[in-house]
Structure formats: C-alpha cells, structure tokens
Enzyme design. Structure first.
Site, PDB file in Angstrom:
ATOM      1  N   PRO A   7      54.372  16.297  -8.283  1.00  0.00           N
ATOM      2  CA  PRO A   7      54.138  16.970  -6.999  1.00  0.00           C
ATOM      3  C   PRO A   7      54.101  15.941  -5.867  1.00  0.00           C
ATOM      4  CG  PRO A   7      52.434  17.499  -8.633  1.00  0.00           C
ATOM      5  CD  PRO A   7      53.229  16.362  -9.169  1.00  0.00           C
ATOM      6  N   HIS A   8      54.693  16.298  -4.731  1.00  0.00           N
ATOM      7  CA  HIS A   8      54.632  15.418  -3.558  1.00  0.00           C
ATOM      8  C   HIS A   8      55.055  16.208  -2.334  1.00  0.00           C
ATOM      9  CE1 HIS A   8      58.769  15.244  -4.991  1.00  0.00           C
ATOM     10  NE2 HIS A   8      59.153  14.864  -3.781  1.00  0.00           N
TER      11      HIS A   8
END
Lengths: 90, 142
Positions: B65-66
């Site tokens: 995730p980012h």
C-alpha cells in the site's frame, strides 16, 4: 519504440514493473525505452504502448492508445507473453 | 538497506484482520505513530485501492500500500504487517504481507524498491515472509 508503464501514483508499482518490463524487452530483443509514470500524467504523454494493471488500462484506453494489461507484474513469463502478443505479433 | 528502515518497531505480526481496509490501517500504524506520515495518508491509500483496483497486491500474498508524497508524507519510511490469515481484495486477490511505503519525493525510495524487487523475485522468500512469526526470522529473509 517507447513503452510507458503506468500505475495510480507513478512512484512505486510502476517503477518496479518497469524494471521487469526492461528485462523482458532485452530478452525478446525489443529495442526501445521504457519509463514509468502515474495515470494522470500518462494521459498527456505519448507512447507506443502503455502497460499496467487491467484497472489502470481501462481508464487509459480511449480507443486510440495501445494498452497492454498485466495481472502479475512480477511474472517475467506473463510480461514476455504480453509483449510478444501485443508488440511482436501486433 | 531494507533492514535499516524495517526496524523492530515498524514490524508487526498478527493473527488476522477483518478486511483489507483494516489491514492497511493496522500496517500503517507505526508510520503514523512515529510521524513518518500524517493520518490522512492512510485514508488516501485506501481510497487509491478503491479507485484504481487492488494493483498494490504486487504478487499473490504480498501487498505494498502507498500513496503520493503530497498525500501527507513527512519522511521516507516503511512499515510491515504479517497476518497469519490472508485478507481478500475486491477481485479475489489475497495478501497477508503488507509493506507500507511512505515516499517523500519521486526518487529517494527507488533504491529501496530495487532491493525489494530482488526479494520479491524469489518465490521462496515471499513464502518465507508470509509465514514468518518473529522479527528475527523476517530480517534474515530480507
């Protein structure tokens, strides 16, 4: 030949994918450059082919752009297969 | 260099999580606590998945995730969550390793990602990460 690898943010996934696409291009003897960017920038950047996840490719596909959807970006086999189908046999 | 960012306080091991949204929140907690990112960064990561699809699942079992630097990143950081039981994303993709990336600009994280890419190229290492139980085990793998 210019290939643009596209993801939502243009700084994580697309960079890692572009390393693998470059590897595949080398193995298939496809001459050209491969860079990476985010979806918004990709809409204004010209390239011969756009590569990315199916969701991103859907959003980029306007009927004119040549898009190549990839499911598993770490599978060199899938990338090579996709490049062969879309570019070498295209 | 990955081990320099993945210090013991940034790594968590849990049995399970209710859903992928909760898993991302939990995985990012150390980054918020230690002020690597602002709380809104976490919401943006979740929004991104809803908008662009679960492409953050880079390969089966492994998600990264980012969001973008301007979504609330203060400094370069990584945090990691390993769930014993995988969670499912919208299109049936599953993940139980969540590596949250906080990148403050377009370049400073690229050498970290190259290193990570080498780890992810090995199916054995991904398997080992997904079943790691302790910090020591995990650091040995990366």
């Amino acid at each position: 030949m210019k290939i643009l690898v596209v993801c939502g943010n243009g700084l994580g996934s697309s960079f890692m994918m572009s390393m693998n696409v470059q590897k595949a291009m080398k193995e298939l003897n496809i001459e050209g450059t491969c860079s990476h960017t985010d979806l918004a920038s990709a809409k204004t950047e010209n390239a011969d082919y756009y590569i990315g996840s199916p969701e991103i490719m859907d959003q980029l596909n306007d009927g004119k752009r040549k898009t190549i959807p990839l499911v598993n970006m770490f599978s060199l086999e899938e990338i090579k297969k996709a490049l062969t189908t879309h570019i070498l046999k295209g | 260099m990955l081990e320099k960012y993945l210090t013991a306080e940034m790594v968590q091991f849990k049995a399970d999580s209710e859903n992928w949204q909760e898993a991302i929140k939990l995985a990012a907690e150390p980054l918020v606590q230690h002020h690597f990112v602002e709380p809104k960064y976490v919401d943006t990561m979740i929004e991104n998945v809803k908008q662009f699809g679960p492409y953050i699942v880079l390969l089966p079992k492994f998600a990264m995730p980012h969001a973008r630097p301007e979504d609330g990143v203060n400094k370069l950081g990584l945090s990691l969550l390993v769930l014993e039981k995988a969670v499912e994303f919208a299109d049936g993709k599953i993940a139980n390793v969540f590596l949250v990336l906080a990148a403050p600009d377009k370049d400073s994280h690229l050498s970290l990602l190259s290193e990570l890419s080498a780890v992810l190229a090995s199916e054995e290492k991904v398997e080992a990460m997904a079943s790691a139980k302790t910090y020591q085990e995990l650091i040995k793998i990366i």
